[in-house]
Design an enzyme around this catalytic site. Structure first.
Site, PDB file in Angstrom:
ATOM      1  N   HIS A   5      -0.787  10.685 -27.429  1.00 59.72           N
ATOM      2  CA  HIS A   5      -1.095   9.367 -26.880  1.00 59.72           C
ATOM      3  C   HIS A   5      -1.907   8.534 -27.865  1.00 59.72           C
ATOM      4  CE1 HIS A   5      -0.535  10.556 -22.357  1.00 59.72           C
ATOM      5  NE2 HIS A   5       0.599  10.415 -23.004  1.00 59.72           N
ATOM      6  N   HIS A  56       7.606   8.457 -27.380  1.00 61.13           N
ATOM      7  CA  HIS A  56       6.666   9.347 -26.709  1.00 61.13           C
ATOM      8  C   HIS A  56       6.900  10.824 -27.042  1.00 61.13           C
ATOM      9  CE1 HIS A  56       4.014  11.009 -23.697  1.00 61.13           C
ATOM     10  NE2 HIS A  56       5.026  11.662 -23.158  1.00 61.13           N
ATOM     11  N   LYS A 101       3.116  11.089 -11.186  1.00 63.74           N
ATOM     12  CA  LYS A 101       2.254  10.286 -12.051  1.00 63.74           C
ATOM     13  C   LYS A 101       2.966   8.983 -12.373  1.00 63.74           C
ATOM     14  CE  LYS A 101      -0.795  13.293 -14.732  1.00 63.74           C
ATOM     15  NZ  LYS A 101      -1.109  13.716 -16.111  1.00 63.74           N
ATOM     16  N   ASN A 128      -0.600  18.447 -20.103  1.00 62.90           N
ATOM     17  CA  ASN A 128      -0.929  17.485 -21.155  1.00 62.90           C
ATOM     18  C   ASN A 128      -0.971  18.119 -22.539  1.00 62.90           C
ATOM     19  OD1 ASN A 128      -1.316  15.165 -19.423  1.00 62.90           O
ATOM     20  ND2 ASN A 128      -3.176  16.182 -18.704  1.00 62.90           N
ATOM     21  N   GLU A 132       9.485  17.849 -24.647  1.00 61.57           N
ATOM     22  CA  GLU A 132       8.842  18.152 -23.363  1.00 61.57           C
ATOM     23  C   GLU A 132       9.363  19.471 -22.792  1.00 61.57           C
ATOM     24  OE1 GLU A 132       6.359  16.691 -21.960  1.00 61.57           O
ATOM     25  OE2 GLU A 132       6.284  14.609 -22.625  1.00 61.57           O
ATOM     26  N   ARG A 187       0.807  -1.227   0.000  1.00 64.61           N
ATOM     27  CA  ARG A 187       0.000   0.000   0.000  1.00 64.61           C
ATOM     28  C   ARG A 187       0.842   1.279   0.000  1.00 64.61           C
ATOM     29  NH1 ARG A 187      -3.185  -3.470   3.318  1.00 64.61           N
ATOM     30  NH2 ARG A 187      -5.166  -3.950   2.279  1.00 64.61           N
ATOM     31  N   HIS A 245      -0.479  15.997 -25.571  1.00 60.98           N
ATOM     32  CA  HIS A 245      -0.491  14.588 -25.187  1.00 60.98           C
ATOM     33  C   HIS A 245      -1.748  13.844 -25.618  1.00 60.98           C
ATOM     34  CE1 HIS A 245       2.965  15.830 -22.924  1.00 60.98           C
ATOM     35  NE2 HIS A 245       3.135  14.633 -22.419  1.00 60.98           N
ATOM     36  N   ARG A 280      -3.194  21.413 -13.540  1.00 57.41           N
ATOM     37  CA  ARG A 280      -2.159  20.454 -13.916  1.00 57.41           C
ATOM     38  C   ARG A 280      -2.453  19.823 -15.268  1.00 57.41           C
ATOM     39  NH1 ARG A 280       0.987  15.695 -10.414  1.00 57.41           N
ATOM     40  NH2 ARG A 280       2.125  14.901 -12.221  1.00 57.41           N
ATOM     41  N   GLU A 305      -4.206  16.672 -10.597  1.00 56.22           N
ATOM     42  CA  GLU A 305      -4.799  17.063 -11.867  1.00 56.22           C
ATOM     43  C   GLU A 305      -6.295  17.335 -11.760  1.00 56.22           C
ATOM     44  OE1 GLU A 305      -4.912  15.019 -16.140  1.00 56.22           O
ATOM     45  OE2 GLU A 305      -2.882  15.173 -15.349  1.00 56.22           O
ATOM     46  N   LYS A 313       7.345  22.579 -13.985  1.00 53.13           N
ATOM     47  CA  LYS A 313       6.471  21.472 -13.604  1.00 53.13           C
ATOM     48  C   LYS A 313       6.228  21.464 -12.100  1.00 53.13           C
ATOM     49  CE  LYS A 313       5.294  16.702 -14.330  1.00 53.13           C
ATOM     50  NZ  LYS A 313       5.518  15.474 -15.104  1.00 53.13           N
TER      51      LYS A 313
END
Length: 376
Positions: free
Chosen positions: A259, A274, A151, A252, A193, A129, A255, A248, A244, A234
């Site tokens: 993606h 990527h 993330k 993206n 990026e 956990r 993206h 935030r 997010e 960032k």
């Protein structure tokens, strides 16, 4: 000549209260990793998660550093490539962590690029956990983006990063000397990026990159400063919106399109990595913004010219091989995490450094745009 391990480093803090952590940026940090970890987290045991390519270059140095600092450690080595970010390798890492009898207070160290960082961080986030983890990013993309902000996750056949958790690292060690071993294509992909941060809300940084990108590629002080500024950008957004829920999502930019293109190519790194998907995605986001009368064509052309000028792809036609049709690409977009109750959300722009969250975009409008830009 000064040894890289003794050179000063740049420090950026990710301000999350009691969970705040440092990003250290500079040469020689792999060799200093053991001392940095032992000083902050005395008595921990570690499992290093890496891939075969990175292990061949950096694992011995990291292991030596941990050993000198008295940090007990083991290693888990995976296949390289985006396809490793999936359920099978994830299960292998989880089993190895449990088999090593590591405890919640111990550490997972992610040594590698974004694939390793995302997968290892996800495993750390769910085993017992939530174990601690440290990011030691070895690619430019990981140093300026994926290693920062918590993330983590893996891909599925339905899309990219659809299974994961928010789980912040306890330390990020961005060894800029590690970038000297990167293939040129991978460095360019990471640079996309960097450009993203200028396009989101730092137009001055975009202007600086236009003037200094050759020095960034060459290494030295300009590279360190560009990485640090990207991390500051960032970190500032993550500190204000960790999970997010709001702004935030601006991170993206590019993206959602990117993606979808990665999924459409089956995450085949020979066709598209990527950062290349992000470069095409950012160009598409600016073109789409022009179509919606939100952004000037001059700004969109300026962005495309800069990305193309450094050698990045900017159009779907730049991807080798055939792509599925526009309708299939829209299906991938509909699976994206930025979709809420079926409504399409994109990060669009009103100009360089003026991005915004555009909600409730009609699917028909997106489909028409995809058809216009599809190479078929």
């Amino acid at each position: 000549m000064q040894d890289a391990a003794d050179m000063p480093v740049t420090r950026v803090e990710v301000g999350l209260g009691a969970r705040a952590y440092d990003i250290l940026i500079g040469p020689g940090l792999v060799a200093r990793a053991g001392d940095e970890i032992a000083r902050r987290m005395a008595g921990v045991r570690c499992a290093v998660v890496t891939d075969e390519n990175v292990a061949a270059v950096h694992l011995d140095a990291l292991a030596d550093s941990l050993g000198r600092a008295g940090v007990e450690h083991s290693a888990i080595t995976l296949d390289p490539g985006e396809k490793t970010k999936s359920f099978g390798p994830f299960e292998r890492v989880v089993d190895a962590l449990l088999g090593a009898r590591l405890e919640r207070g111990d550490l997972v160290i992610a040594l590698g690029g974004g694939v390793i960082g995302d997968l290892a961080g996800f495993a750390a986030g769910v085993v017992r956990r939530g174990m601690g983890f440290v990011q030691v990013p070895t690619s430019l993309l990981a140093q300026v983006d994926s290693s920062v902000g918590g993330k983590t996750g893996i891909n599925t056949t339905h899309g990219k990063n659809l299974v994961g958790v928010f789980h912040q690292p306890r330390l990020v060690l961005a060894d800029t000397a590690a970038l000297d071993t990167l293939p040129a294509r991978e460095f360019r992909a990471g640079y996309a990026e960097m450009v993203k941060y200028g396009l989101i809300d730092r137009p001055g940084f975009f202007d600086w990159l236009e003037r200094n990108w050759r020095d960034v590629f060459a290494g030295g002080a300009a590279r360190v400063e560009a990485i640090a500024e990207s991390c500051r950008a960032k970190a500032a957004i993550v500190a204000r919106d960790e999970t997010e829920a709001g702004e935030r999502a601006l991170l993206n930019l590019g993206h959602t399109f990117g993606h979808a293109l990665e999924a459409a190519t089956g995450y085949d790194g020979r066709r598209l990595v990527h950062g290349e998907g992000v470069a095409i995605g950012m160009t598409l986001a600016h073109r789409f913004s022009v179509r919606l009368n939100q952004c000037s064509a001059d700004d969109a052309e300026k962005v495309e010219a800069h990305l193309a000028g450094v050698g990045l792809p900017t159009r779907m036609a730049d991807i080798s091989g055939q792509l599925p049709g526009a309708e299939a690409l829209l299906t991938y977009i509909m699976q994206d995490k930025k979709v809420s109750r079926g409504a399409l959300t994109f990060i669009l722009t009103r100009g360089i450094g003026r991005s915004y969250i555009a909600k409730d975009l009609p699917a028909a409008e997106v489909l028409s745009f995809l058809r216009e830009n599809h190479p078929g």
